[in-house]
Scaffold this motif. Structure first.
Motif, PDB file in Angstrom:
ATOM      1  N   SER A   1       0.836  -1.201   0.000  1.00  0.00           N
ATOM      2  CA  SER A   1       0.000   0.000   0.000  1.00  0.00           C
ATOM      3  C   SER A   1       0.870   1.250   0.000  1.00  0.00           C
ATOM      4  CB  SER A   1      -0.933   0.016   1.217  1.00  0.00           C
ATOM      5  OG  SER A   1      -0.200   0.249   2.395  1.00  0.00           O
ATOM      6  N   THR A   2       0.205   2.382  -0.050  1.00  0.00           N
ATOM      7  CA  THR A   2       0.841   3.680   0.171  1.00  0.00           C
ATOM      8  C   THR A   2       0.389   4.149   1.536  1.00  0.00           C
ATOM      9  OG1 THR A   2       0.821   4.215  -2.177  1.00  0.00           O
ATOM     10  CG2 THR A   2       1.032   6.057  -0.638  1.00  0.00           C
ATOM     11  N   GLU A   3       1.322   4.624   2.332  1.00  0.00           N
ATOM     12  CA  GLU A   3       0.957   5.106   3.658  1.00  0.00           C
ATOM     13  C   GLU A   3       1.328   6.574   3.787  1.00  0.00           C
ATOM     14  OE1 GLU A   3       1.810   4.064   8.257  1.00  0.00           O
ATOM     15  OE2 GLU A   3       1.034   2.537   6.930  1.00  0.00           O
ATOM     16  N   GLY A   4       0.480   7.301   4.460  1.00  0.00           N
ATOM     17  CA  GLY A   4       0.666   8.728   4.682  1.00  0.00           C
ATOM     18  C   GLY A   4      -0.682   9.413   4.659  1.00  0.00           C
ATOM     19  N   TYR A   5      -0.674  10.665   4.974  1.00  0.00           N
ATOM     20  CA  TYR A   5      -1.902  11.454   4.996  1.00  0.00           C
ATOM     21  C   TYR A   5      -1.660  12.725   4.207  1.00  0.00           C
ATOM     22  CZ  TYR A   5      -3.106   8.252   8.700  1.00  0.00           C
ATOM     23  OH  TYR A   5      -3.363   7.101   9.395  1.00  0.00           O
ATOM     24  N   PHE A   6      -2.721  13.382   3.833  1.00  0.00           N
ATOM     25  CA  PHE A   6      -2.571  14.625   3.094  1.00  0.00           C
ATOM     26  C   PHE A   6      -1.683  15.579   3.875  1.00  0.00           C
ATOM     27  CE2 PHE A   6      -6.674  12.849   1.770  1.00  0.00           C
ATOM     28  CZ  PHE A   6      -6.396  12.708   0.426  1.00  0.00           C
ATOM     29  N   TYR A   7      -0.781  16.231   3.181  1.00  0.00           N
ATOM     30  CA  TYR A   7       0.195  17.165   3.730  1.00  0.00           C
ATOM     31  C   TYR A   7       1.283  16.489   4.551  1.00  0.00           C
ATOM     32  CZ  TYR A   7      -3.485  20.314   2.310  1.00  0.00           C
ATOM     33  OH  TYR A   7      -4.446  20.954   1.589  1.00  0.00           O
ATOM     34  N   ASP A   8       1.295  15.160   4.615  1.00  0.00           N
ATOM     35  CA  ASP A   8       2.380  14.407   5.231  1.00  0.00           C
ATOM     36  C   ASP A   8       3.087  13.657   4.114  1.00  0.00           C
ATOM     37  OD1 ASP A   8       1.853  15.190   7.813  1.00  0.00           O
ATOM     38  OD2 ASP A   8       0.607  13.457   8.268  1.00  0.00           O
ATOM     39  N   PRO A   9       4.339  13.275   4.324  1.00  0.00           N
ATOM     40  CA  PRO A   9       5.028  12.488   3.291  1.00  0.00           C
ATOM     41  C   PRO A   9       4.316  11.163   3.029  1.00  0.00           C
ATOM     42  CG  PRO A   9       6.586  13.306   4.913  1.00  0.00           C
ATOM     43  CD  PRO A   9       5.211  13.603   5.446  1.00  0.00           C
ATOM     44  N   LEU A  10       4.352  10.739   1.780  1.00  0.00           N
ATOM     45  CA  LEU A  10       3.768   9.458   1.379  1.00  0.00           C
ATOM     46  C   LEU A  10       4.896   8.465   1.133  1.00  0.00           C
ATOM     47  CD1 LEU A  10       1.136  10.754  -1.191  1.00  0.00           C
ATOM     48  CD2 LEU A  10       0.721  10.015   1.163  1.00  0.00           C
ATOM     49  N   TYR A  11       4.698   7.237   1.567  1.00  0.00           N
ATOM     50  CA  TYR A  11       5.689   6.188   1.411  1.00  0.00           C
ATOM     51  C   TYR A  11       5.025   4.928   0.885  1.00  0.00           C
ATOM     52  CZ  TYR A  11       8.366   9.116   4.601  1.00  0.00           C
ATOM     53  OH  TYR A  11       9.010  10.162   5.184  1.00  0.00           O
ATOM     54  N   MET A  12       5.797   4.127   0.129  1.00  0.00           N
ATOM     55  CA  MET A  12       5.336   2.796  -0.216  1.00  0.00           C
ATOM     56  C   MET A  12       5.489   1.950   1.041  1.00  0.00           C
ATOM     57  SD  MET A  12       6.675   2.293  -4.140  1.00  0.00           S
ATOM     58  CE  MET A  12       8.348   2.000  -3.706  1.00  0.00           C
ATOM     59  N   TYR A  13       4.542   1.076   1.283  1.00  0.00           N
ATOM     60  CA  TYR A  13       4.490   0.315   2.526  1.00  0.00           C
ATOM     61  C   TYR A  13       4.261  -1.152   2.204  1.00  0.00           C
ATOM     62  CZ  TYR A  13       2.556  -1.164   7.074  1.00  0.00           C
ATOM     63  OH  TYR A  13       2.296  -1.805   8.261  1.00  0.00           O
ATOM     64  N   CYS A  14       4.953  -2.043   2.923  1.00  0.00           N
ATOM     65  CA  CYS A  14       4.762  -3.480   2.761  1.00  0.00           C
ATOM     66  C   CYS A  14       4.668  -4.115   4.136  1.00  0.00           C
ATOM     67  CB  CYS A  14       5.925  -4.082   1.969  1.00  0.00           C
ATOM     68  SG  CYS A  14       5.721  -5.841   1.621  1.00  0.00           S
ATOM     69  N   LEU A  15       3.641  -4.914   4.321  1.00  0.00           N
ATOM     70  CA  LEU A  15       3.413  -5.662   5.557  1.00  0.00           C
ATOM     71  C   LEU A  15       3.455  -7.142   5.201  1.00  0.00           C
ATOM     72  CD1 LEU A  15       2.429  -6.020   8.543  1.00  0.00           C
ATOM     73  CD2 LEU A  15       0.102  -5.791   7.639  1.00  0.00           C
ATOM     74  N   LYS A  16       4.282  -7.907   5.926  1.00  0.00           N
ATOM     75  CA  LYS A  16       4.360  -9.345   5.689  1.00  0.00           C
ATOM     76  C   LYS A  16       3.688 -10.068   6.849  1.00  0.00           C
ATOM     77  CE  LYS A  16       7.539 -13.121   4.701  1.00  0.00           C
ATOM     78  NZ  LYS A  16       8.960 -13.496   4.561  1.00  0.00           N
ATOM     79  N   LEU A  17       2.767 -10.972   6.506  1.00  0.00           N
ATOM     80  CA  LEU A  17       2.026 -11.761   7.490  1.00  0.00           C
ATOM     81  C   LEU A  17       2.308 -13.240   7.275  1.00  0.00           C
ATOM     82  CD1 LEU A  17      -1.443 -10.032   7.020  1.00  0.00           C
ATOM     83  CD2 LEU A  17       0.230  -9.546   8.817  1.00  0.00           C
ATOM     84  N   ASP A  18       2.292 -14.019   8.352  1.00  0.00           N
ATOM     85  CA  ASP A  18       2.421 -15.465   8.189  1.00  0.00           C
ATOM     86  C   ASP A  18       1.055 -16.059   7.826  1.00  0.00           C
ATOM     87  OD1 ASP A  18       0.951 -15.775  10.588  1.00  0.00           O
ATOM     88  OD2 ASP A  18       2.723 -16.233  11.779  1.00  0.00           O
ATOM     89  N   ALA A  19       1.016 -17.367   7.654  1.00  0.00           N
ATOM     90  CA  ALA A  19      -0.216 -18.043   7.229  1.00  0.00           C
ATOM     91  C   ALA A  19      -1.354 -17.891   8.231  1.00  0.00           C
ATOM     92  CB  ALA A  19       0.068 -19.524   6.981  1.00  0.00           C
ATOM     93  N   ASN A  20      -1.029 -17.569   9.500  1.00  0.00           N
ATOM     94  CA  ASN A  20      -2.045 -17.364  10.537  1.00  0.00           C
ATOM     95  C   ASN A  20      -2.511 -15.912  10.623  1.00  0.00           C
ATOM     96  OD1 ASN A  20      -1.961 -20.077  11.406  1.00  0.00           O
ATOM     97  ND2 ASN A  20      -0.088 -19.633  12.549  1.00  0.00           N
ATOM     98  N   GLY A  21      -1.923 -15.038   9.809  1.00  0.00           N
ATOM     99  CA  GLY A  21      -2.289 -13.624   9.842  1.00  0.00           C
ATOM    100  C   GLY A  21      -1.504 -12.809  10.846  1.00  0.00           C
ATOM    101  N   ASP A  22      -0.471 -13.417  11.463  1.00  0.00           N
ATOM    102  CA  ASP A  22       0.369 -12.686  12.411  1.00  0.00           C
ATOM    103  C   ASP A  22       1.438 -11.900  11.663  1.00  0.00           C
ATOM    104  OD1 ASP A  22      -0.966 -13.735  14.669  1.00  0.00           O
ATOM    105  OD2 ASP A  22       0.210 -15.593  14.506  1.00  0.00           O
ATOM    106  N   SER A  23       1.703 -10.686  12.120  1.00  0.00           N
ATOM    107  CA  SER A  23       2.682  -9.817  11.486  1.00  0.00           C
ATOM    108  C   SER A  23       4.101 -10.352  11.667  1.00  0.00           C
ATOM    109  CB  SER A  23       2.583  -8.406  12.084  1.00  0.00           C
ATOM    110  OG  SER A  23       3.577  -7.576  11.546  1.00  0.00           O
ATOM    111  N   ILE A  24       4.844 -10.432  10.583  1.00  0.00           N
ATOM    112  CA  ILE A  24       6.256 -10.822  10.625  1.00  0.00           C
ATOM    113  C   ILE A  24       7.120  -9.571  10.634  1.00  0.00           C
ATOM    114  CG2 ILE A  24       8.103 -12.032   9.402  1.00  0.00           C
ATOM    115  CD1 ILE A  24       5.928 -13.912   8.281  1.00  0.00           C
ATOM    116  N   TRP A  25       6.844  -8.639   9.741  1.00  0.00           N
ATOM    117  CA  TRP A  25       7.514  -7.339   9.701  1.00  0.00           C
ATOM    118  C   TRP A  25       6.684  -6.377   8.855  1.00  0.00           C
ATOM    119  CZ3 TRP A  25       8.251  -6.116   4.727  1.00  0.00           C
ATOM    120  CH2 TRP A  25       8.575  -7.113   3.813  1.00  0.00           C
ATOM    121  N   ALA A  26       7.005  -5.102   8.999  1.00  0.00           N
ATOM    122  CA  ALA A  26       6.403  -4.037   8.192  1.00  0.00           C
ATOM    123  C   ALA A  26       7.482  -2.999   7.924  1.00  0.00           C
ATOM    124  CB  ALA A  26       5.222  -3.398   8.917  1.00  0.00           C
ATOM    125  N   ASN A  27       7.564  -2.533   6.679  1.00  0.00           N
ATOM    126  CA  ASN A  27       8.582  -1.545   6.310  1.00  0.00           C
ATOM    127  C   ASN A  27       8.014  -0.496   5.365  1.00  0.00           C
ATOM    128  OD1 ASN A  27      10.813  -2.490   7.745  1.00  0.00           O
ATOM    129  ND2 ASN A  27      11.382  -3.923   6.133  1.00  0.00           N
TER     130      ASN A  27
END
Length: 142
Positions: free
Chosen positions: A19-45
């Motif tokens: 996804s793209t993360e950020g809000y209007f008038y804030d910097p926008l960044y490309m975002y990636c969230l990795k989840l395991d097969a159970n839906g638990d977060s492994i990392w986000a960058n």
């Protein structure tokens, strides 16, 4: 967050949310969230090019990592409102393996704005990036 654009599963059963993360008038960044097969977060960058970066698409690569494609402002080259394509290859841990900037070979020259819309795999070849270019002064497309 502006919203998840795509979700892909790798061969290990892990999921990548792009996804793209950020809000209007804030910097926008490309975002990636990795989840395991159970839906638990492994990392986000967050990933960004020269300036604000808007995700066009994400693609899981054959090595279990991913490739993100997007658009970034050219603030380090010329702070003139032009944009360029930004590609970023990440490994299974979210670390950048390589990144690259691609300018369109269009007739618009210095006034061009480039937008990446999607990335898709091509068997036995690699991947293709889909996007469009327009002149920021005349709004002519190429």
């Amino acid at each position: 967050m502006l919203g998840t654009l795509s979700v892909s599963e790798n061969t290990l059963g892990d999921f990548y949310l792009f996804s793209t993360e950020g809000y209007f008038y804030d910097p926008l960044y490309m975002y990636c969230l990795k989840l395991d097969a159970n839906g638990d977060s492994i990392w986000a960058n967050y990933y960004k090019g020269f300036g604000e970066s808007i995700l066009g698409g994400g693609l899981v690569s054959s090595d279990g990592g991913a490739i993100l494609s997007g658009t970034t402002s050219n603030t380090l080259i010329a702070d003139d409102g032009t944009t360029t394509m930004y590609l970023c290859k990440i490994d299974v841990n979210g670390n950048i393996v390589w990144d690259n900037y691609l300018d369109a070979q269009s007739k618009m020259g210095a006034n061009e704005r480039i937008y990446t819309m999607e990335i898709d795999s091509i068997p036995n070849v690699g991947f293709a990036i889909i996007g469009w270019v327009y002149d920021k002064t005349t709004y002519e497309t190429d």
